[in-house]
Design a protein around this motif. Sequence first.
Motif, PDB file in Angstrom:
ATOM      1  N   VAL A 138       0.831  -1.207   0.000  1.00 56.34           N
ATOM      2  CA  VAL A 138       0.000   0.000   0.000  1.00 56.34           C
ATOM      3  C   VAL A 138       0.864   1.255   0.000  1.00 56.34           C
ATOM      4  O   VAL A 138       0.603   2.219  -0.715  1.00 56.34           O
ATOM      5  N   LEU A 163      -8.101   1.551  -2.823  1.00 56.50           N
ATOM      6  CA  LEU A 163      -7.434   1.914  -1.575  1.00 56.50           C
ATOM      7  C   LEU A 163      -8.423   2.429  -0.536  1.00 56.50           C
ATOM      8  O   LEU A 163      -8.268   2.180   0.668  1.00 56.50           O
ATOM      9  N   LYS A 164      -9.424   3.145  -0.986  1.00 57.17           N
ATOM     10  CA  LYS A 164     -10.414   3.678  -0.045  1.00 57.17           C
ATOM     11  C   LYS A 164     -11.174   2.558   0.663  1.00 57.17           C
ATOM     12  O   LYS A 164     -11.570   2.698   1.832  1.00 57.17           O
ATOM     13  N   LYS A 172      -9.935  -0.257   1.596  1.00 55.13           N
ATOM     14  CA  LYS A 172      -9.016  -0.834   2.574  1.00 55.13           C
ATOM     15  C   LYS A 172      -9.151  -2.361   2.673  1.00 55.13           C
ATOM     16  O   LYS A 172      -9.186  -2.927   3.764  1.00 55.13           O
ATOM     17  N   PHE A 180      -7.115  -4.894   2.552  1.00 58.47           N
ATOM     18  CA  PHE A 180      -5.693  -5.192   2.578  1.00 58.47           C
ATOM     19  C   PHE A 180      -5.436  -6.532   3.276  1.00 58.47           C
ATOM     20  O   PHE A 180      -6.283  -7.055   4.012  1.00 58.47           O
ATOM     21  N   LEU A 239      -7.609  10.166   1.324  1.00 57.42           N
ATOM     22  CA  LEU A 239      -7.202   8.870   1.869  1.00 57.42           C
ATOM     23  C   LEU A 239      -6.269   9.059   3.064  1.00 57.42           C
ATOM     24  O   LEU A 239      -5.317   9.851   3.006  1.00 57.42           O
ATOM     25  N   GLU A 240      -6.546   8.337   4.131  1.00 53.85           N
ATOM     26  CA  GLU A 240      -5.709   8.357   5.326  1.00 53.85           C
ATOM     27  C   GLU A 240      -5.446   6.927   5.764  1.00 53.85           C
ATOM     28  O   GLU A 240      -6.370   6.120   5.868  1.00 53.85           O
ATOM     29  N   PHE A 241      -4.161   6.626   6.028  1.00 57.79           N
ATOM     30  CA  PHE A 241      -3.785   5.277   6.422  1.00 57.79           C
ATOM     31  C   PHE A 241      -2.837   5.336   7.606  1.00 57.79           C
ATOM     32  O   PHE A 241      -2.035   6.276   7.738  1.00 57.79           O
ATOM     33  N   SER A 242      -2.946   4.333   8.431  1.00 59.77           N
ATOM     34  CA  SER A 242      -2.020   4.201   9.561  1.00 59.77           C
ATOM     35  C   SER A 242      -0.705   3.595   9.069  1.00 59.77           C
ATOM     36  O   SER A 242      -0.611   3.094   7.942  1.00 59.77           O
ATOM     37  N   GLU A 253      -1.181  -0.025   8.128  1.00 61.57           N
ATOM     38  CA  GLU A 253      -1.837  -0.229   6.841  1.00 61.57           C
ATOM     39  C   GLU A 253      -0.884   0.055   5.679  1.00 61.57           C
ATOM     40  O   GLU A 253      -0.981  -0.577   4.623  1.00 61.57           O
ATOM     41  N   MET A 254       0.032   0.981   5.884  1.00 60.66           N
ATOM     42  CA  MET A 254       0.989   1.300   4.822  1.00 60.66           C
ATOM     43  C   MET A 254       1.900   0.122   4.502  1.00 60.66           C
ATOM     44  O   MET A 254       2.412   0.002   3.386  1.00 60.66           O
TER      45      MET A 254
END
Length: 777
Positions: free
Chosen positions: A614, A656-657, A659, A661, A695-698, A701-702
Amino acid sequence: MEGLREVKKDHSREGSGIDIEGSFEGTTEEREFNSMREPVLLRNRKNNTSQFHIFGANVCPIESLDYEIAENKCFKQEWRSRKKVELYQYVFLKWTFALLIGLGTGLVGFFNNLVVENIAGFKLLLTNNLMLKDKYYLAFASYAGCNMILAIVAAALCAYVAPAAAGSGIPEVKAYLNGVDAQSILAPTTLFVKIFGSIFGVASGFVVGMEGPMAHIGACIAFLLGQGGSRKYHLTWNWLRYFKNDRDRRDLVTCGAAAGVAAAFRAPVGGVLFALEEAASWWRSALLWRTFFTTAVVAVVLRGFLEFCQTGKCGLYGQGGLIMFDASSRKATYNTADLLAVIFLGVLGGILGSFYNYCIDKVLRTYSIINGRGPSFKILLVIFISFLTSCCSYGLPWLAPCIPCPTHLSELCPTKGRSGNYKNFHCPSNYYNDLASLFFNTSDYAIRNMLTSSAEKRFKFATLLVFFVATYGLGIITYGIAIPSGLFIPVILAGASCGRLAGKMLDPLTSLDVGLFALLGAASFLGGTMRMTVSLCVILLELTNDLLMLPLMMLVILISKTVADIFNKGIYDQIVKLKGLPYMEAHAEPYLRNLVASDVVSGPLIAFSGVERVGNILHALKITGHNGFPVIDEPPHTEAPELCGLVLRSHLLVLLKAKKFTKERVMTGSGIVNMFKELDFAKAGSGKGVKLEDLEFSEEEMEMYVDLHPITNTSPYTVVETTSLAKAAVLFRELGLRHLCVVPKTAGRPPIVGILTRHDFMPEHILGLYPHFKPHN
């Protein structure tokens, strides 16, 4: 080969020129060199259109349209599950939209003509009444003041509300149908300003027409219907989901452009042929049927309203039916001497038409400097041109002598209290001013005057000469100011007056009436400026109801186009180039045959693995502006690296939105396919889709993985790296592509060499890389 990949190529130059799909790269020397070859407004700027300099449009990025269907697993699953009733619904909606486009464009066309005739009629009657009382200075002040107020309103709308609405609009529609998506070209605000700006602009007395703006208006109406509703105003309908793609919207816009021309000229068949010959880059028989149906609806709507207005309930509007300038009562027999005269007229129209295009190009480049300084300067330029036009149309008729009214006329002479063909201006009773009948009138009545036979009305030689020089000059300096303005009417006025002038000169040698010479002169000038043939011929036949003139009209248009092509391109092609819109021509330039596909692709190329991290995807989306990325499968999923397909930026953002994953690098395609529907990846209206900023990821998650296979187009169009660039350009244009993958010819190399986009075929980019090549003029 894990993670974000950079596939480097030994034979490509890195980041040269302006990447339509990405960002501005390259060395300072390359940028300076390219700036000398670029169209005005593309210099030293990042991904922008050139509307800024010409019509004051905001600087905005140019994107390409996705006409190609992305055949990924989600798309195939949706089509497999689609029921038969949904297919019938899709076909029914296409014809319903064609009906609605015709109704909407017909109503707008009628409304525009109704308002223009009444506003212009009120202004002219007010001025005429003051002149009858010998208040000539007050009459001029009223006339010029009304013109200026109307012009300022039109200019303010274009300068502050929708800068993209200025000008004709046909070059923008033509570029859109070629695959260019420049911001605000077909936006709702552009539609609003185009309608009311063209009303005020034409009513203010400028030497402009509503024909080009009407084609743009029809395209905007079609585009608005194809948006599928509005989430912002909670007006979304599930059954409109079929049209949330560029391919179907392109067909709707084609119908809209044809409907606009049909409404402007009251020429339904001519509208279809205009879309086929000039506007559309791709055509098929099914689209022909729908376009023809759309223009037929326009004709029915106009016929109904015109018959209603002939009862006198529309104020000063309501003259004539679908035939605007009836010339069918004239004798149209001709001999060899007449043919020689027509050939002379065609050559003259070709020379003067090409010079008209040359002058407009210079004027637009000059106005770009003024318009680029801000909205206030645009309005000041409009005020100056408005005052100059008012001085010409009011002042020049004073040079003409008063002529006694002919006897046995069916209409009142001189004309008082209404529009007509015999303006008294400053003349006493039973006299009229022939130059005022042309200048001090609406464009439609001026053309009717030009096309009348010598038995009905005569014009002095000096009158025709003055009117030709004035309309020719005013048409050139008016186009390019910040108002919606069409080119057809100025060219018809100049051509008709020149043709009638030539008819008077050749009267001892020919048996053709001067009214027919005026018609042929208009056709000659249109052929010399627009460079259209079949559509022009049919439009003029529908305008004049004179089928007997068909052979002569065909001859004069062919000659004028052939002569004008020696000097320069058509006016719309010139404006498209001047605006910097990356238009793909139907033919490839000869120098492209000396290059192969790998000679122009840029690198390094960023590619993704079939199952990608990601963080790598987000990093690639942030550092590039590219809209398509190759997806490469590699061990252990395959024995050797191989090209899986192409994934779009917009599809990546949607994925990606969601999620979906995994912590391990494994394929989870079936779960993603069941999670999404085709509608989730549909193109949002007016660019209101998922944004990268949303988009915001921790950090956790990255570091996770996502399977790209379900959204990857597994059947992208490809060419071998040794393919002639000319052949690749023809393939790119004919198929309506946005991305064309270049693959290696030999084994043992990375599975993809690069991606060709619209930018890679542009002369500015290619000549920047290989300056020793010379373009074909």
